[in-house]
Design a protein around this motif. Sequence first.
Motif, PDB file in Angstrom:
ATOM      1  N   PHE A  71       3.819  -6.023  -6.902  1.00  0.00           N
ATOM      2  CA  PHE A  71       3.915  -7.239  -6.083  1.00  0.00           C
ATOM      3  C   PHE A  71       5.188  -7.211  -5.258  1.00  0.00           C
ATOM      4  CE2 PHE A  71       5.410  -8.012 -10.355  1.00  0.00           C
ATOM      5  CZ  PHE A  71       6.572  -8.764 -10.238  1.00  0.00           C
ATOM      6  N   CYS A  72       5.185  -8.053  -4.253  1.00  0.00           N
ATOM      7  CA  CYS A  72       6.239  -8.035  -3.244  1.00  0.00           C
ATOM      8  C   CYS A  72       6.600  -9.465  -2.853  1.00  0.00           C
ATOM      9  CB  CYS A  72       5.752  -7.247  -2.022  1.00  0.00           C
ATOM     10  SG  CYS A  72       6.812  -7.384  -0.577  1.00  0.00           S
ATOM     11  N   LEU A  73       7.881  -9.710  -2.599  1.00  0.00           N
ATOM     12  CA  LEU A  73       8.361 -11.017  -2.127  1.00  0.00           C
ATOM     13  C   LEU A  73       9.244 -10.806  -0.910  1.00  0.00           C
ATOM     14  CD1 LEU A  73       9.298 -12.738  -5.516  1.00  0.00           C
ATOM     15  CD2 LEU A  73       7.433 -13.416  -3.987  1.00  0.00           C
ATOM     16  N   SER A  74       8.993 -11.573   0.140  1.00  0.00           N
ATOM     17  CA  SER A  74       9.814 -11.512   1.340  1.00  0.00           C
ATOM     18  C   SER A  74      10.909 -12.580   1.246  1.00  0.00           C
ATOM     19  CB  SER A  74       8.953 -11.757   2.583  1.00  0.00           C
ATOM     20  OG  SER A  74       9.742 -11.729   3.752  1.00  0.00           O
ATOM     21  N   VAL A  75      12.175 -12.157   1.262  1.00  0.00           N
ATOM     22  CA  VAL A  75      13.292 -13.084   1.029  1.00  0.00           C
ATOM     23  C   VAL A  75      14.264 -13.037   2.203  1.00  0.00           C
ATOM     24  CG1 VAL A  75      13.089 -12.791  -1.471  1.00  0.00           C
ATOM     25  CG2 VAL A  75      14.677 -11.341  -0.194  1.00  0.00           C
TER      26      VAL A  75
ATOM     27  N   ILE B 213       0.837  -1.210   0.000  1.00  0.00           N
ATOM     28  CA  ILE B 213       0.000   0.000   0.000  1.00  0.00           C
ATOM     29  C   ILE B 213       0.869   1.255   0.000  1.00  0.00           C
ATOM     30  CG2 ILE B 213      -1.679   1.311   1.357  1.00  0.00           C
ATOM     31  CD1 ILE B 213      -2.857  -1.364   2.279  1.00  0.00           C
ATOM     32  N   LYS B 214       2.005   1.201   0.694  1.00  0.00           N
ATOM     33  CA  LYS B 214       2.883   2.360   0.768  1.00  0.00           C
ATOM     34  C   LYS B 214       3.581   2.654  -0.552  1.00  0.00           C
ATOM     35  CE  LYS B 214       3.926   2.041   5.709  1.00  0.00           C
ATOM     36  NZ  LYS B 214       5.002   1.804   6.719  1.00  0.00           N
ATOM     37  N   THR B 215       3.657   1.657  -1.444  1.00  0.00           N
ATOM     38  CA  THR B 215       4.327   1.896  -2.726  1.00  0.00           C
ATOM     39  C   THR B 215       3.484   2.776  -3.641  1.00  0.00           C
ATOM     40  OG1 THR B 215       3.399  -0.152  -3.651  1.00  0.00           O
ATOM     41  CG2 THR B 215       5.586  -0.296  -2.623  1.00  0.00           C
TER      42      THR B 215
ATOM     43  N   ASN C 181      11.746  -7.348   2.261  1.00  0.00           N
ATOM     44  CA  ASN C 181      10.813  -7.345   1.139  1.00  0.00           C
ATOM     45  C   ASN C 181      11.450  -6.739  -0.114  1.00  0.00           C
ATOM     46  OD1 ASN C 181       8.891  -8.398   2.866  1.00  0.00           O
ATOM     47  ND2 ASN C 181       7.936  -6.425   3.292  1.00  0.00           N
ATOM     48  N   LEU C 182      11.226  -7.410  -1.239  1.00  0.00           N
ATOM     49  CA  LEU C 182      11.604  -6.872  -2.541  1.00  0.00           C
ATOM     50  C   LEU C 182      10.324  -6.429  -3.244  1.00  0.00           C
ATOM     51  CD1 LEU C 182      14.160  -9.581  -3.797  1.00  0.00           C
ATOM     52  CD2 LEU C 182      14.603  -7.554  -2.383  1.00  0.00           C
ATOM     53  N   TYR C 183      10.328  -5.214  -3.769  1.00  0.00           N
ATOM     54  CA  TYR C 183       9.133  -4.666  -4.399  1.00  0.00           C
ATOM     55  C   TYR C 183       9.340  -4.555  -5.916  1.00  0.00           C
ATOM     56  CZ  TYR C 183       7.774  -3.479   0.359  1.00  0.00           C
ATOM     57  OH  TYR C 183       7.433  -3.549   1.693  1.00  0.00           O
TER      58      TYR C 183
END
Length: 315
Positions: free
Chosen positions: A230-234, A179-181, A253-255
């Motif tokens: 989209f976002c991925l937590s790595v 949401i912040k993006t 998180n990678l956005y």
Amino acid sequence: LSYSPVTMASQAVLMNGPVALLFAVILLLLSSAAAGVYGFQLLPVSTVVSRHHTSQHTRGRAHFNSANNNDEATTEAERLLSKAKAIREELGSHNTNNQQLEGKSPTQIQSEFCLPATSSGSNNNDYRLYLDVGREPGTWMDPRWGASGRRIECTIDVSFSSVDEEEQSLSEEITSGLIKTVTTKSSKLSQVLKLQHAPFARLRSGFDKMKISEGGYCIESASKSSTMRFCLSVNGTEGSTASYGDVSIPQGNLYFALPYFGTSQSDGSISISKKEGTICVKQFGWNTGWRREESRILGVFRAVPLVEARRRDKF
């Protein structure tokens, strides 16, 4: 010439009749005279005849032994083939019985770099992300990060297909981060949905990996365009045993963001841009004039349909 008279004499002895015997005696006399002149060595007639019979007997015995050996080898081969066939049939029946008892199909090996099996079975919304992490112009990453120009390349398989409602749970960090993006207040944001992904990112042709914990995505709709976010937590690469020099993927998180062109009404497949997009991370810094959480460019990426990517990459 040394053996011709003796051979002829031996052949004459084997013939029947007095004429043959007389002929043999004459040949032996002639050969004896020749031996005195030329130094030939002669053998008695009885020895020649005996050797002739022995040679015939030896050849016959060797032929008999060879035939016996061939028969024994054929019998042994047939026995081994029948034994192998029996073992194959026994193993096949054993596997069939196990599958019937378990009520399951044979187990297939699932790669840790592949998407988990989904209930829908559709792959229209499956993509492979090609990440190229390294220092980009204008990034706010630490000046020492990636200063050497080294880069990290990896792939991540993701799916934008819908999942069951009970599997839609997402962490607050993923939801609030997406949401912040969105920086435009007039834009409309869809519900944040769960992004299916492979358990690990594939680094260094599969010799290294990076764990992926969870992911989510949403669609930002503006007046003239839409964006798939989209976002991925790595887990990142900083704890990896492999060395990547002065460049790394931080934990967190990678956005990602790409232009979104809509969803097909017929099969529900989405359409996103195949052009290069940016990868960002959220880190605190002073680049805006005061300390705050900043969006920093980590690298670039492309999204390719998974079917096409597998055909090209052979994995």
